[in-house]
Scaffold this active site. Structure first.
Site, PDB file in Angstrom:
ATOM      1  N   ASN A   1       0.797  -1.238   0.000  1.00 21.94           N
ATOM      2  CA  ASN A   1       0.000   0.000   0.000  1.00 21.94           C
ATOM      3  C   ASN A   1       0.832   1.292   0.000  1.00 21.94           C
ATOM      4  OD1 ASN A   1       0.716  -0.512   2.633  1.00 21.94           O
ATOM      5  ND2 ASN A   1      -1.246   0.083   3.508  1.00 21.94           N
TER       6      ASN A   1
ATOM      7  N   GLU B   1       5.434  -4.262  11.776  1.00 26.43           N
ATOM      8  CA  GLU B   1       4.267  -3.378  11.760  1.00 26.43           C
ATOM      9  C   GLU B   1       3.187  -4.120  11.003  1.00 26.43           C
ATOM     10  OE1 GLU B   1       7.287  -0.285   9.821  1.00 26.43           O
ATOM     11  OE2 GLU B   1       5.192   0.299   9.819  1.00 26.43           O
TER      12      GLU B   1
ATOM     13  N   CYS C   1      -3.148   0.774   6.889  1.00 22.98           N
ATOM     14  CA  CYS C   1      -3.112   0.065   8.167  1.00 22.98           C
ATOM     15  C   CYS C   1      -3.868   0.847   9.222  1.00 22.98           C
ATOM     16  CB  CYS C   1      -1.679  -0.183   8.602  1.00 22.98           C
ATOM     17  SG  CYS C   1      -0.697   1.299   8.717  1.00 22.98           S
TER      18      CYS C   1
HETATM   19  P1  NAP Z   1       1.375  -9.071   3.156  1.00 29.83           P
HETATM   20  O1  NAP Z   1       0.565  -9.949   2.267  1.00 29.83           O
HETATM   21  O2  NAP Z   1       1.648  -9.525   4.537  1.00 29.83           O
HETATM   22  O3  NAP Z   1       2.738  -8.765   2.361  1.00 29.83           O
HETATM   23  C1  NAP Z   1       3.701  -7.912   2.908  1.00 29.83           C
HETATM   24  C2  NAP Z   1       5.050  -8.230   2.311  1.00 29.83           C
HETATM   25  O4  NAP Z   1       5.455  -9.545   2.686  1.00 29.83           O
HETATM   26  C3  NAP Z   1       5.081  -8.211   0.783  1.00 29.83           C
HETATM   27  O5  NAP Z   1       6.292  -7.627   0.375  1.00 29.83           O
HETATM   28  C4  NAP Z   1       5.054  -9.693   0.436  1.00 29.83           C
HETATM   29  O6  NAP Z   1       5.644  -9.977  -0.831  1.00 29.83           O
HETATM   30  C5  NAP Z   1       5.921 -10.251   1.548  1.00 29.83           C
HETATM   31  N1  NAP Z   1       5.781 -11.688   1.793  1.00 29.83           N
HETATM   32  C6  NAP Z   1       4.789 -12.527   1.465  1.00 29.83           C
HETATM   33  N2  NAP Z   1       5.056 -13.782   1.906  1.00 29.83           N
HETATM   34  C7  NAP Z   1       6.253 -13.718   2.521  1.00 29.83           C
HETATM   35  C8  NAP Z   1       7.066 -14.674   3.205  1.00 29.83           C
HETATM   36  N3  NAP Z   1       6.708 -15.944   3.335  1.00 29.83           N
HETATM   37  N4  NAP Z   1       8.227 -14.245   3.732  1.00 29.83           N
HETATM   38  C9  NAP Z   1       8.619 -12.967   3.624  1.00 29.83           C
HETATM   39  N5  NAP Z   1       7.893 -12.019   2.995  1.00 29.83           N
HETATM   40  C10 NAP Z   1       6.719 -12.390   2.469  1.00 29.83           C
HETATM   41  O7  NAP Z   1       0.663  -7.638   3.295  1.00 29.83           O
HETATM   42  P2  NAP Z   1       0.049  -6.713   2.157  1.00 29.83           P
HETATM   43  O8  NAP Z   1      -1.199  -7.337   1.638  1.00 29.83           O
HETATM   44  O9  NAP Z   1       1.114  -6.313   1.208  1.00 29.83           O
HETATM   45  O10 NAP Z   1      -0.317  -5.413   3.012  1.00 29.83           O
HETATM   46  C11 NAP Z   1      -1.522  -5.298   3.709  1.00 29.83           C
HETATM   47  C12 NAP Z   1      -1.331  -5.540   5.188  1.00 29.83           C
HETATM   48  O11 NAP Z   1      -0.288  -4.714   5.673  1.00 29.83           O
HETATM   49  C13 NAP Z   1      -2.543  -5.162   6.002  1.00 29.83           C
HETATM   50  O12 NAP Z   1      -2.765  -6.142   6.974  1.00 29.83           O
HETATM   51  C14 NAP Z   1      -2.143  -3.849   6.664  1.00 29.83           C
HETATM   52  O13 NAP Z   1      -2.835  -3.556   7.844  1.00 29.83           O
HETATM   53  C15 NAP Z   1      -0.692  -4.059   6.868  1.00 29.83           C
HETATM   54  N6  NAP Z   1       0.010  -2.795   7.009  1.00 29.83           N
HETATM   55  C16 NAP Z   1       0.496  -2.465   8.254  1.00 29.83           C
HETATM   56  C17 NAP Z   1       1.134  -1.255   8.435  1.00 29.83           C
HETATM   57  C18 NAP Z   1       1.633  -0.877   9.793  1.00 29.83           C
HETATM   58  O14 NAP Z   1       2.456   0.017   9.846  1.00 29.83           O
HETATM   59  N7  NAP Z   1       1.211  -1.494  10.858  1.00 29.83           N
HETATM   60  C19 NAP Z   1       1.307  -0.381   7.375  1.00 29.83           C
HETATM   61  C20 NAP Z   1       0.814  -0.753   6.123  1.00 29.83           C
HETATM   62  C21 NAP Z   1       0.176  -1.969   5.948  1.00 29.83           C
HETATM   63  P3  NAP Z   1       4.699 -10.311  -2.107  1.00 29.83           P
HETATM   64  O15 NAP Z   1       3.979  -9.051  -2.421  1.00 29.83           O
HETATM   65  O16 NAP Z   1       5.679 -10.712  -3.143  1.00 29.83           O
HETATM   66  O17 NAP Z   1       3.778 -11.418  -1.683  1.00 29.83           O
END
Ligand code: NAP
Length: 497
Positions: free
Chosen positions: A170, A265, A299
């Site tokens: 995002n 995070e 988030c």
């Molecule tokens: P995600 O599916 O958890 O992916 C995050 C990152 O992890 C991506 O770069 C993804 O790569 C990578 N990834 C996937 N599988 C992995 C593995 N087995 N090992 C290491 N890395 C791996 O999250 P998202 O859909 O991108 O983002 C949405 C989520 O992020 C929501 O839950 C949101 O609340 C959270 N978020 C939290 C914050 C905060 O500061 N707390 C800020 C922004 C977003 P790929 O894209 O290649 O799969």
């Protein structure tokens, strides 16, 4: 520097991008690429390299040797390079923002804002690093019982080694630099694994660091699906720290990672508690901005409204009026609501909406979806047995739970697995502070929607929302260790002087 051709080096074909290792742009020997689907057209927009484990090993080796020299590079020089990268990044906001529009359907003006904010973060981090890392401590031993004044302890902050940064889709530029800049100013080398949706924007950003002239190996970027190379990266013995932002993946990583510092995070279910004396105009605009900006894919989006019964009708009416004014359509047209990132995200959101419908919630608007585009929807009279009361939709749909006491609102907020942020609307500051104390979240906003910025504020989640705290200063500190040197003096004779 002319605009044309600046990013040519990172291309491996008309729509395929290279990865960045040992200070060079490279094509993977895997011969494979990962497609990036444009959320609006649902067609392949770009491709990135599917890096191999050998390529990851090579990146780690060069990151390790580069870090030794980088740590010895004077702090002011490290800061100077970061300032240079920040300026290049801001100069190239247009092509980077264009990628954000195509890869993650971020509205054009918000995409440009993300790049500028990222440049500002890098500069701020360089300045803060000079202050934070330029200071150490001096302690003397006789303040601890049983000791004479015979030991002088000098402490300073030293880098950890290699920081692995994994941001989510995002904010692929901003949440990358929020890890890159503190890591580099502190003397670490940095390996980025960008999200697949957002990888091309991130590669452009990395090129700005390349153009700034960072030494080879200090910063690298490997691409590939997280599900394929993620485990290899996070369990890699060369990695000394992981800074991750994303969803539940972070919980799995924290169980697998070795004995290294983790900055996690993760997700949130930020509650917005509206008291009877709240300014409902302010509350309703904050709910619309907080809940629906970037189609709710933040988030810190408002993800559940907990409103006192007596004012619920008025609040819902005001929110609906404002929702009716939001524009819905493609990101190129700067619409308020744009397609969500993938078809599977849209399907997940639809699942939550249908569950609420089947269990008797009131839809304030007709549920409407075309491909990845979901029209904004307020769901009233949500009850605790509905999934949407607890789960994070990450889309433009917002549940309203009517409460008969403030305690009921706090109980709902604290029963969540998440504890990122929350907000309270009231004119009574004493009540606001008492409620803030009772809410089990990393941050509580009074009379405003939850938000991550400004980027130097501490930002942290409790429970399943994360480990550690970020924000510029906290991230710099987290990516360093304390080193002590103790000077041992002879036992004093007490005759001196
Ligand atoms: P995600 O599916 O958890 O992916 C995050 C990152 O992890 C991506 O770069 C993804 O790569 C990578 N990834 C996937 N599988 C992995 C593995 N087995 N090992 C290491 N890395 C791996 O999250 P998202 O859909 O991108 O983002 C949405 C989520 O992020 C929501 O839950 C949101 O609340 C959270 N978020 C939290 C914050 C905060 O500061 N707390 C800020 C922004 C977003 P790929 O894209 O290649 O799969």
């Amino acid at each position: 520097m002319g605009e044309k051709g600046v990013f040519d080096d990172i291309l491996a074909g008309s729509d395929t991008f290279k990865y960045y290792s040992e200070g060079e742009w490279k094509v993977s020997s895997s011969g494979k690429s990962v497609p990036i689907i444009n959320p609006t057209t649902r067609k392949i927009q770009f491709k990135v390299q599917a890096c191999t484990q050998e390529e990851v090993n090579k990146v780690m080796e060069s990151a390790k040797s580069a870090q030794k020299l980088w740590a010895k590079t004077p702090l002011w020089k490290r800061a100077e390079l970061l300032h240079k990268a920040a300026a290049i990044l801001k100069d190239h906001k247009k092509p980077i923002a264009d990628c954000l529009v195509k890869e993650i359907a971020k509205a054009a003006k918000d995409a440009a804002t993300e790049v500028v904010r990222s440049g500002d973060l890098v500069s701020y981090c360089a300045e803060e690093g000079v202050r934070v890392l330029g200071e150490g401590k001096f302690l003397v031993s006789d303040s601890f019982p049983g000791n004479e004044r015979t030991k002088y302890c000098l402490t300073s902050k030293i880098p950890l080694g290699i920081v692995l940064a994994i941001p989510p889709f995002n904010y692929p530029v901003n949440l990358s630099v929020s890890k890159i800049a503190p890591a580099l100013i502190a003397g670490n080398s940095l390996v980025l694994k960008p999200p697949t949706q957002g990888a091309v924007s991130a590669l452009h950003m990395i090129h700005c660091f390349h153009l700034a002239g960072f030494p080879k190996g200090v910063i690298s970027c490997v691409t590939g699906k997280g599900s394929e190379i993620g485990d290899f990266l996070t369990k890699h013995p060369g990695v000394n720290c992981i800074s991750f932002t994303g969803g539940d993946t972070g919980i799995a990583i924290s169980k697998k990672a070795g004995m290294i510092p983790l900055q996690m995070e993760l997700g949130g279910k930020d509650a917005c508690i509206i008291l009877e004396d709240a300014d409902l105009d302010l509350a309703s605009s904050s709910i619309v901005k907080g809940g629906f900006s970037y189609s709710g894919q933040r988030c810190t989006a408002v993800k559940v409204v907990l409103v006192m019964n007596s004012i619920a009708d008025s609040l819902v009416k005001k929110v609906n009026e404002k929702l009716g004014k939001l524009t819905v359509g493609p990101p190129e047209n700067d619409c308020d609501i744009t397609p969500v990132v993938t078809e599977s995200s849209a399907n997940f959101i639809e699942g939550l909406v249908m569950d609420a419908k089947n269990k008797g919630a009131t839809f304030c608007q007709e549920y409407k979806r075309k491909d990845n585009l979901i029209w904004p929807l307020l769901i009233d009279n949500v009850k605790p047995d509905m999934r949407i009361a607890w789960e994070e939709p990450f889309g433009p749909v917002l549940p309203v739970i009517r409460i008969s006491s403030v305690e009921e609102g706090i109980r709902h907020c604290n029963a969540s697995n998440f504890g990122l942020q929350g907000c309270i609307f009231t004119k009574d500051i004493n009540k606001a502070i008492l409620i803030s104390d009772a809410m089990e979240t990393g941050t509580v906003q009074i009379n405003s929607a939850p938000a991550r910025g400004p980027d130097h504020f501490p930002f942290q989640g409790l429970k399943d929302s994360g480990i550690g705290s970020q924000g510029v200063t906290n991230s710099i500190n987290m990516m360093t260790k304390i080193k002590s040197t103790v000077i041992n003096l002879p036992t004093p004779s007490y005759t001196m002087g």
